[in-house]
Design a protein around this motif. Sequence first.
Motif, short mmCIF file in Angstrom:
data_model
loop_
_atom_site.label_atom_id
_atom_site.label_comp_id
_atom_site.label_asym_id
_atom_site.label_seq_id
_atom_site.Cartn_x
_atom_site.Cartn_y
_atom_site.Cartn_z
N UNK A 96 0.83 -0.77 0.24
CA UNK A 96 0.08 -0.36 0.20
C UNK A 96 0.43 1.25 0.27
N UNK A 97 2.31 1.38 0.55
CA UNK A 97 2.98 2.24 0.22
C UNK A 97 4.03 2.20 0.38
N UNK A 104 -1.40 3.05 -7.43
CA UNK A 104 -1.93 2.93 -8.59
C UNK A 104 -2.04 1.28 -8.75
N UNK A 105 -1.51 0.78 -7.83
CA UNK A 105 -0.87 -0.97 -8.51
C UNK A 105 -2.33 -1.65 -7.43
N UNK A 106 -2.34 -1.06 -6.27
CA UNK A 106 -2.91 -1.74 -4.86
C UNK A 106 -3.83 -2.08 -5.06
N UNK A 155 -6.56 4.14 -6.66
CA UNK A 155 -5.24 5.61 -6.24
C UNK A 155 -5.98 7.06 -5.53
N UNK A 156 -7.52 6.76 -5.70
CA UNK A 156 -7.83 8.05 -5.02
C UNK A 156 -7.74 8.03 -3.79
N UNK A 157 -7.41 7.02 -3.15
CA UNK A 157 -7.76 7.62 -0.84
C UNK A 157 -6.65 8.35 -1.28
N UNK A 158 -7.47 8.60 0.94
CA UNK A 158 -6.52 9.46 1.09
C UNK A 158 -5.02 9.56 1.78
N UNK A 159 -4.38 10.18 1.40
CA UNK A 159 -2.62 9.70 1.78
C UNK A 159 -3.64 9.27 3.65
N UNK A 160 -4.48 9.92 4.24
CA UNK A 160 -4.37 9.67 5.78
C UNK A 160 -4.47 8.35 6.03
N UNK A 161 -5.86 7.57 4.80
CA UNK A 161 -6.01 6.87 4.23
C UNK A 161 -5.17 4.92 4.25
N UNK A 162 -4.60 5.68 3.21
CA UNK A 162 -2.28 5.18 3.29
C UNK A 162 -2.18 5.42 4.70
N UNK A 163 -1.61 5.87 5.49
CA UNK A 163 -0.91 6.05 6.50
C UNK A 163 -1.50 4.99 7.13
#
Length: 208
Positions: free
Chosen positions: A53-54, A149-151, A185-193
């Motif tokens: 995811x990151x 974009x790949x997750x 790829x549209x998830x927020x930075x907070x969600x990815x964190x």
Amino acid sequence: MELETIHLEHVPETHIVYAALFQDVKNAAFLHSQLLARNTEFEYAFIDAASVVSRFHVLSAVFKALTVLLDGTLKTPNVHSEVVCSLSPSNNIAEAYRRFGIGPTTRDVIVIKISHPAAPVTVESVRTHLAAHIECASTSPLSDHAIAACTDLARVRKYYKLGGAPALERFSKRAEGEHEEGLVQGTTAQTRRELTILAVSAMALRGL
């Protein structure tokens, strides 16, 4: 092609990480066959980008593998296979390869190459070898945006047992009525964190 040189904190300067994301790979079956044949020329960590995811998620596995290498306690044939296994929340090595490593149908591949005193390489040699043997549409640095974009969110949920995670619940509400994979790829930075924290925590608790 783009190949990033990474010096991780708290790791000797003699241990250098080279990384890149290869998108829309055409010859994943060939790369997979080289790993199965244990061809030392293809001693890389080939990671299926759909399973992470990151950037921090990936580099956490790299750091863990380097720590094991420096301690002399590798549980797999080399530091690169150790990177792939370090992504797993379980001690099942075969399952880790299957879930986080490259397969014949893998589309997007994160490639990690570690140079260390016992097996030194240069950025030029790695770049030349990868450019000659990986057929892909494009390459990019290991950024959160490129990885997102790949997750495959459903895959991450399954592998890390995150069915009831609040971050995923919030994402699902935003994605209602649309195809989940296309919205990653549209998830927020907070969600990815938050997803990164959950995944890395599961990796850290492996075997406990």
